[in-house]
Design a protein around this motif. Structure first.
Motif, mmCIF file in Angstrom:
data_model
loop_
_atom_site.group_PDB
_atom_site.id
_atom_site.type_symbol
_atom_site.label_atom_id
_atom_site.label_comp_id
_atom_site.label_asym_id
_atom_site.label_seq_id
_atom_site.Cartn_x
_atom_site.Cartn_y
_atom_site.Cartn_z
ATOM 1 N N MET A 1 40.159 42.053 47.925
ATOM 2 C CA MET A 1 39.004 42.073 48.472
ATOM 3 C C MET A 1 38.995 42.750 49.735
ATOM 4 S SD MET A 1 37.384 39.825 46.500
ATOM 5 C CE MET A 1 37.833 38.727 45.414
ATOM 6 N N LEU A 2 40.004 43.013 50.521
ATOM 7 C CA LEU A 2 40.426 43.355 51.748
ATOM 8 C C LEU A 2 40.473 44.770 51.537
ATOM 9 C CD1 LEU A 2 42.980 41.087 53.400
ATOM 10 C CD2 LEU A 2 40.702 41.465 54.384
ATOM 11 N N TYR A 3 41.014 45.461 50.557
ATOM 12 C CA TYR A 3 41.486 46.863 50.401
ATOM 13 C C TYR A 3 40.397 47.839 50.653
ATOM 14 C CZ TYR A 3 39.237 48.644 46.128
ATOM 15 O OH TYR A 3 38.261 49.165 44.958
ATOM 16 N N ARG B 1 45.428 32.909 42.284
ATOM 17 C CA ARG B 1 45.256 33.952 43.155
ATOM 18 C C ARG B 1 46.186 35.053 43.033
ATOM 19 N NH1 ARG B 1 44.587 30.937 48.589
ATOM 20 N NH2 ARG B 1 42.739 29.927 48.535
ATOM 21 N N LYS B 2 47.206 35.093 42.109
ATOM 22 C CA LYS B 2 48.017 36.179 41.938
ATOM 23 C C LYS B 2 48.243 36.193 40.525
ATOM 24 C CE LYS B 2 50.825 36.838 45.881
ATOM 25 N NZ LYS B 2 52.413 36.850 46.410
ATOM 26 N N ASP C 1 47.157 40.861 43.527
ATOM 27 C CA ASP C 1 46.708 40.102 44.803
ATOM 28 C C ASP C 1 45.406 40.183 45.065
ATOM 29 O OD1 ASP C 1 46.270 39.029 47.397
ATOM 30 O OD2 ASP C 1 48.541 39.332 47.831
ATOM 31 N N LEU C 2 44.579 39.003 44.722
ATOM 32 C CA LEU C 2 43.103 39.143 44.748
ATOM 33 C C LEU C 2 42.885 39.000 46.039
ATOM 34 C CD1 LEU C 2 42.033 36.642 41.739
ATOM 35 C CD2 LEU C 2 42.349 39.030 41.835
ATOM 36 N N LEU C 3 43.294 38.426 47.065
ATOM 37 C CA LEU C 3 43.168 38.637 48.651
ATOM 38 C C LEU C 3 42.856 39.950 48.892
ATOM 39 C CD1 LEU C 3 44.399 35.337 49.841
ATOM 40 C CD2 LEU C 3 42.242 35.591 49.314
ATOM 41 N N LYS C 4 44.175 40.625 48.511
ATOM 42 C CA LYS C 4 44.271 42.029 48.961
ATOM 43 C C LYS C 4 43.117 42.755 48.407
ATOM 44 C CE LYS C 4 49.263 43.049 49.822
ATOM 45 N NZ LYS C 4 50.265 43.400 49.156
ATOM 46 N N TYR D 1 37.093 35.946 35.829
ATOM 47 C CA TYR D 1 37.690 35.226 36.963
ATOM 48 C C TYR D 1 36.241 34.685 37.562
ATOM 49 C CZ TYR D 1 37.255 39.905 38.860
ATOM 50 O OH TYR D 1 37.093 40.970 39.260
#
Length: 547
Positions: A276-278, A246-247, A271-274, A205
């Motif tokens: 980053m947040l995890y 993004r998924k 979930d790529l946003l998750k 990615y």
């Protein structure tokens, strides 16, 4: 309602009174020097080599405990078989993760389901900021043994593998895929062609999006004199763009026939946003994967020789698959057999807390909530163009009930055939399929071997005849077999001439593990090699003929 349309979990009988399998997920000691085994029956004298197995073997460091079964430290096992005798040895993989954790006597490297906590010795600011660093991927390669250019490696699903010595089980150098080609990971289920090349799939990615990449590693050339990892010549032959950047989809394996590779984009989403947040929220990886059945399953067809991707998208109802059985071409169709489930919530559920539940009601409840995986056959028409008619079944091979219909230009919708009869349902479905790979992978075949899942861990061995859908079964209460591996006899003339090897463990008694040898044709026991050690339930294995 036809049984075929019910979710697989509802079609299989509910379990009642299951025993505890907690002893099968306890940490064990290694046995680095080979020890003898006790043989009962006979081990055929023609078997000459090593049965190598991998899987988690250590679940805590100091006071820190792993959360998920996949997180346990990799342990390699070797049953060496020669002239009817068998010896056993095992070693922990000396990964960077294992060494760092051992030195600090706590978990310092994050794994799939366990987040390493910030170092208690750092001050509060340093601890706060350490949460914002993306954790380094682990090299705890506990999933499989794989081969590239004649060398053995142990593999997981990150960008790191470890080269190992298949004789001594000694850990050699760490290999980073991203140093050779532009991928961030690779599966632990490569395919091998008859020329000795290895194929795999890996993610990448960047600014231009998320891609699933088909990788080819050439056959072994002239062996270099120095003893070192060699992935030179590895290249990406095809990059498939993710339908949802993004998924992207999680994948564990892929399909390969003589001329094609098929990548299955399934609705288990990362979930790529998750992702980053995890780290900031202190959540672990397995929380990043979700089953998202609003998405269909997409089959991407690639020419294995040219790397060219078909413009036709083949779609099917939402399903998930971890393991392929086999695939072959027949009269302009690609027939693909795989183990499938229709509820992908399962992967995060294999926490050690769940696996260590008490017997009876607690364990029954967990087992009955899990998806049952069943073998399916999809038939993909290889020639679809402007002239292909819409909305009619393109599968003209009458022996198959799977269908494929062109729904619009460059789009085909497929339905599967159940590759089993109702008899399979009483064994809880099946997983860990294996075939006579060397002779029949990518070709028309008749038999596969697998584990039945009447418990959370496999509790039977099955042989399936895909022509008649008849089963042969090996099953005894309290015995839990590993993935069966087929070894052909030296003078084999038929597909099932040979033996099936499986390591049998039990939670009922300490130190009572054995290597089981079945006649592949009759599926009856020839012999067993008992070894006075406790082996935890493992993942995958291979037979190394030289060893």
């Amino acid at each position: 309602m036809k049984t075929g349309t019910l979710p697989s979990r509802q079609r299989c009988p509910q379990a009642k009174g299951l025993e505890s399998i907690e002893p099968l997920v306890r940490s064990v000691e290694e046995t680095p020097d080979p020890i003898p085994t006790t043989i009962t029956g006979t081990i055929p004298s023609w078997i000459n080599g090593s049965f190598l197995r991998n899987g988690p073997g250590k679940f805590e460091f100091g006071k820190d405990r792993y959360t998920h079964w996949f997180d346990g430290m990799a342990m390699m096992h070797r049953f060496h078989i020669c002239e009817g005798n068998v010896t056993y040895s095992s070693r922990f993989l000396r990964s960077d993760s294992y060494i760092s954790n051992s030195e600090k006597n706590r978990i310092v490297v994050s794994e799939f389901g366990t987040l390493a906590m910030p170092d208690p010795c750092k001050n509060i600011f340093a601890r706060f900021f350490s949460r914002f660093q993306v954790p380094k991927a682990t090299d705890n390669a506990s999933v499989n043994f794989v081969k590239y250019k004649g060398d053995y490696y142990v593999s997981t699903e990150t960008n790191y593998m470890r080269r190992v010595d298949p004789q001594s089980l000694e850990t050699k150098e760490k290999v980073d895929w991203s140093q050779y080609i532009a991928v961030n990971s690779a599966t632990a289920h490569p395919h091998y062609d008859r020329e000795g090349a290895t194929y795999n799939m890996g993610n990448s990615y960047g600014k231009s999006g998320f891609f699933y990449n088909v990788i080819r590693v050439p056959p072994p050339g002239e062996k270099a004199t120095e003893d070192s990892a060699d992935l030179d010549g590895a290249k990406v032959i095809c990059s498939i763009r993710a339908a949802e950047p993004r998924k992207p989809s999680y994948f564990h394996s892929f399909v390969m026939s003589e001329n094609y590779i098929v990548f299955i984009e399934q609705p288990i989403k990362l979930d790529l946003l998750k992702f980053m947040l995890y780290r900031i929220q202190g959540k672990s990886f397995h929380k990043v994967m979700t089953w998202d059945p609003q998405y269909e399953t997409i089959f991407h067809l690639v020419d294995r020789h040219t790397g060219k991707q078909s413009e036709v998208k083949y779609r099917a109802a939402p399903m998930f698959t971890l393991h392929q059985i086999n695939a072959f071409e027949e009269d302009g169709f690609l027939v693909m057999d795989m183990c499938c489930g229709d509820d992908g919530e399962v992967i995060g559920d294999f926490t050690l807390e769940n696996l260590r539940r008490g017997p009876g009601e607690e364990m029954d409840k967990f087992y009955n909530s899990l998806c049952r995986n069943l073998p399916r056959r999809y038939v993909l028409p290889l020639t679809v163009d402007e002239q292909t008619p819409l909305d009619q079944n393109l599968v003209t091979l009458h022996k198959y009930t799977a269908t494929a219909k062109k729904t619009k230009p460059r789009e085909v919708y497929m339905t599967h055939e159940e590759l089993h009869d109702d008899e399979l349902l009483q064994y809880g479905g099946l997983e860990f399929p294996q075939i006579n790979y060397n002779q029949y992978n990518g070709r028309p075949y008749r038999y596969f071997y697998s584990c039945g899942f009447g418990h959370v861990f496999a509790d039977s061995l099955l042989k399936m005849d895909v022509h008649t859908k008849e089963l042969k079964v090996w099953r005894y209460p309290g015995l839990y077999p590993s993935e069966p591996v087929f070894v052909a006899s030296p003078k084999a003339t038929e597909e099932d001439d040979g033996v099936v090897l499986s390591v049998i463990v039990t939670p009922r008694e300490e130190k009572s593990t054995f290597l089981l040898v079945l006649d592949a044709k009759t599926f009856t026991e020839l012999g067993r090699a008992e070894v006075p050690v406790t082996i935890p339930f493992g993942t995958h294995g291979v037979f190394n003929e030289m060893g």
